[in-house]
Design a protein around this motif. Structure first.
Motif, PDB file in Angstrom:
ATOM      1  N   ILE A   1      68.163 -66.291   4.998  1.00  0.00           N
ATOM      2  CA  ILE A   1      69.616 -66.204   5.241  1.00  0.00           C
ATOM      3  C   ILE A   1      69.950 -66.330   3.763  1.00  0.00           C
ATOM      4  CG2 ILE A   1      71.067 -68.283   5.720  1.00  0.00           C
ATOM      5  CD1 ILE A   1      68.141 -69.397   6.960  1.00  0.00           C
ATOM      6  N   GLU A   2      71.053 -66.346   3.428  1.00  0.00           N
ATOM      7  CA  GLU A   2      71.954 -66.089   2.230  1.00  0.00           C
ATOM      8  C   GLU A   2      73.561 -65.890   2.754  1.00  0.00           C
ATOM      9  OE1 GLU A   2      70.166 -62.929  -1.097  1.00  0.00           O
ATOM     10  OE2 GLU A   2      69.934 -61.910   1.164  1.00  0.00           O
ATOM     11  N   PRO A   3      74.247 -66.694   1.422  1.00  0.00           N
ATOM     12  CA  PRO A   3      75.786 -66.437   1.702  1.00  0.00           C
ATOM     13  C   PRO A   3      76.516 -65.609   1.216  1.00  0.00           C
ATOM     14  CG  PRO A   3      74.986 -67.762   0.093  1.00  0.00           C
ATOM     15  CD  PRO A   3      73.747 -67.492   0.089  1.00  0.00           C
ATOM     16  N   ALA A   4      77.376 -65.526   2.466  1.00  0.00           N
ATOM     17  CA  ALA A   4      78.493 -64.120   1.938  1.00  0.00           C
ATOM     18  C   ALA A   4      79.563 -64.828   2.447  1.00  0.00           C
ATOM     19  CB  ALA A   4      77.921 -62.779   2.780  1.00  0.00           C
ATOM     20  N   GLU A   5      80.304 -63.589   1.549  1.00  0.00           N
ATOM     21  CA  GLU A   5      82.332 -64.233   1.422  1.00  0.00           C
ATOM     22  C   GLU A   5      82.384 -63.436   2.913  1.00  0.00           C
ATOM     23  OE1 GLU A   5      83.837 -62.620  -2.032  1.00  0.00           O
ATOM     24  OE2 GLU A   5      82.972 -64.460  -3.294  1.00  0.00           O
ATOM     25  N   ALA A   6      81.591 -62.283   3.754  1.00  0.00           N
ATOM     26  CA  ALA A   6      82.841 -61.928   4.733  1.00  0.00           C
ATOM     27  C   ALA A   6      81.591 -60.634   4.708  1.00  0.00           C
ATOM     28  CB  ALA A   6      83.901 -61.241   4.538  1.00  0.00           C
ATOM     29  N   HIS A   7      81.935 -59.997   6.442  1.00  0.00           N
ATOM     30  CA  HIS A   7      80.807 -59.771   6.853  1.00  0.00           C
ATOM     31  C   HIS A   7      79.945 -59.279   6.144  1.00  0.00           C
ATOM     32  CE1 HIS A   7      80.438 -60.621  11.288  1.00  0.00           C
ATOM     33  NE2 HIS A   7      81.985 -60.687  11.481  1.00  0.00           N
ATOM     34  N   THR A   8      79.007 -57.977   5.851  1.00  0.00           N
ATOM     35  CA  THR A   8      78.449 -57.134   5.193  1.00  0.00           C
ATOM     36  C   THR A   8      78.265 -55.943   5.691  1.00  0.00           C
ATOM     37  OG1 THR A   8      76.106 -58.052   5.344  1.00  0.00           O
ATOM     38  CG2 THR A   8      77.443 -59.134   3.387  1.00  0.00           C
ATOM     39  N   PHE A   9      78.143 -55.993   6.783  1.00  0.00           N
ATOM     40  CA  PHE A   9      78.231 -54.575   7.712  1.00  0.00           C
ATOM     41  C   PHE A   9      80.179 -54.187   8.767  1.00  0.00           C
ATOM     42  CE2 PHE A   9      74.090 -56.404   7.651  1.00  0.00           C
ATOM     43  CZ  PHE A   9      73.432 -54.937   7.569  1.00  0.00           C
ATOM     44  N   GLN A  10      79.797 -53.035   8.816  1.00  0.00           N
ATOM     45  CA  GLN A  10      81.386 -52.930   9.427  1.00  0.00           C
ATOM     46  C   GLN A  10      81.299 -52.668  11.318  1.00  0.00           C
ATOM     47  OE1 GLN A  10      83.817 -49.971   8.224  1.00  0.00           O
ATOM     48  NE2 GLN A  10      82.562 -49.909   6.055  1.00  0.00           N
ATOM     49  N   LYS A  11      79.831 -52.651  11.706  1.00  0.00           N
ATOM     50  CA  LYS A  11      79.378 -52.229  12.899  1.00  0.00           C
ATOM     51  C   LYS A  11      78.007 -53.327  13.143  1.00  0.00           C
ATOM     52  CE  LYS A  11      81.891 -47.773  13.101  1.00  0.00           C
ATOM     53  NZ  LYS A  11      81.992 -46.901  13.517  1.00  0.00           N
ATOM     54  N   LEU A  12      78.047 -53.133  14.873  1.00  0.00           N
ATOM     55  CA  LEU A  12      76.679 -53.954  15.811  1.00  0.00           C
ATOM     56  C   LEU A  12      75.875 -52.749  15.861  1.00  0.00           C
ATOM     57  CD1 LEU A  12      75.382 -56.230  16.349  1.00  0.00           C
ATOM     58  CD2 LEU A  12      76.886 -56.142  18.308  1.00  0.00           C
TER      59      LEU A  12
END
Length: 317
Positions: A75-86
């Motif tokens: 688990i790592e924190p992020a500021e936003a989605h790191t992917f554009q799609k699923l």
């Protein structure tokens, strides 16, 4: 940070992979997750991003399934989605190496915690083996690690002959999150290597729990971040700019789509070459516009997260 990135895998038999894929896709849609997930008869593998509460619910639901009760999330924190799609897809293996008969849940190398790996890695009777691809270990690797000249993990079985000289040693394998080591160490055991170990949770877990000590450079990751820092103890940069050869851990794709090589390119050279890896690629008529990032995700305009569910067709058996 409001978002999390989850990296995970679990080798566990899944009987009806098509039904599981659809159910899992619906779960991800309900929780607004994005990322790449592979479902195979041998298990589950994924990297997803989402809001913290949604990711926590996803982890709870996945681990409530008895098949995945032992699954560990990095688990790592992020500021936003790191992917554009699923994308949730069915494939023959959860990591492609061409060894579907190797079953890590039946036999694999001895798992080492980050601390155990750290305590063993410098011993005289130990060889630390990087099982990742060239562009990954050129960006970052453990000090004194043995690396293999492979462009893709599926080339690993053909390179094992080069490791015969280490058969009397303890082999400590490692990769990004641990999934490749499960297959690699199992295959080494099948090939007659007796003392085979693996870094449980991979480089990412080692960074989170052991400070990443003695991991030189950055760790390549398969999401929008591309490269992440893992060493907070004795960090360094080992990769060099493809053009001017100054130290640089800035990974880009060549702006020429017919080349698309993934390599380090410093900001100055990237600006000079307009994102291309060479003057030849810079002059190519199909060169993509360079926006300063060096990444070229597919256009996500009008992205419909339901589309992957609606258009999915199970692969032919």
């Amino acid at each position: 940070m409001d978002y999390l990135v989850l990296l995970y895998y679990c080798y566990a038999p899944i009987d009806d992979v098509e039904a599981f894929r659809e159910e899992h896709h619906r779960l991800c849609l309900r929780l607004h997750l994005r990322g790449r997930i592979i479902v195979a008869p041998e298990g589950l593998n994924g990297t997803v991003s989402g809001r913290r509460a949604d990711c926590e619910e996803y982890m709870r639901v996945v681990k409530a399934d008895s098949r995945f009760a032992a699954l560990e999330f990095k688990i790592e924190p992020a500021e936003a989605h790191t992917f554009q799609k699923l994308h949730v897809r069915v494939k023959p293996e959860i990591v492609h190496v061409g060894l579907p008969d190797i079953k890590p849940y039946e036999r694999t190398g001895i798992h080492l915690s980050p601390q155990e790996f750290k305590d063993m890695k410098d011993q005289d009777d130990v060889v630390v083996l990087d099982v990742r691809s060239d562009y990954e270990h050129e960006l970052g690797r453990f000090k004194n690690a043995v690396t293999l000249d492979i462009e893709n993990f599926r080339e690993f079985p053909g390179k094992v002959g080069e490791l015969e000289q280490y058969k009397d040693k303890k082999i400590l394998t490692y990769c990004t999150g641990g999934i490749k080591c499960e297959k690699a160490s199992a295959f080494l055991l099948e090939q007659g290597f007796e003392n085979v170990y693996q870094l449980h949770g991979g480089i990412i877990k080692y960074g989170l729990e052991a400070g990443g000590e003695d991991f030189d450079g950055k760790c390549y990751v398969f999401d929008g971040r591309v490269a992440v820092d893992v060493n907070s103890v004795n960090p360094t940069i080992i990769s060099t700019c493809h053009n001017c050869h100054t130290p640089s851990a800035r990974m880009v794709n060549c702006a020429n789509p017919h080349c698309n090589d993934h390599l380090p390119l410093c900001e100055a050279c990237a600006e000079q070459l307009e994102g291309a890896c060479s003057p030849t690629c810079q002059q190519h008529p199909d060169k993509r516009p360079y926006d300063g990032t060096g990444t070229y995700p597919k256009n996500s305009n009008n992205y419909n997260p339901e589309q992957g569910l609606l258009s999915y067709r199970a692969p032919a058996k």
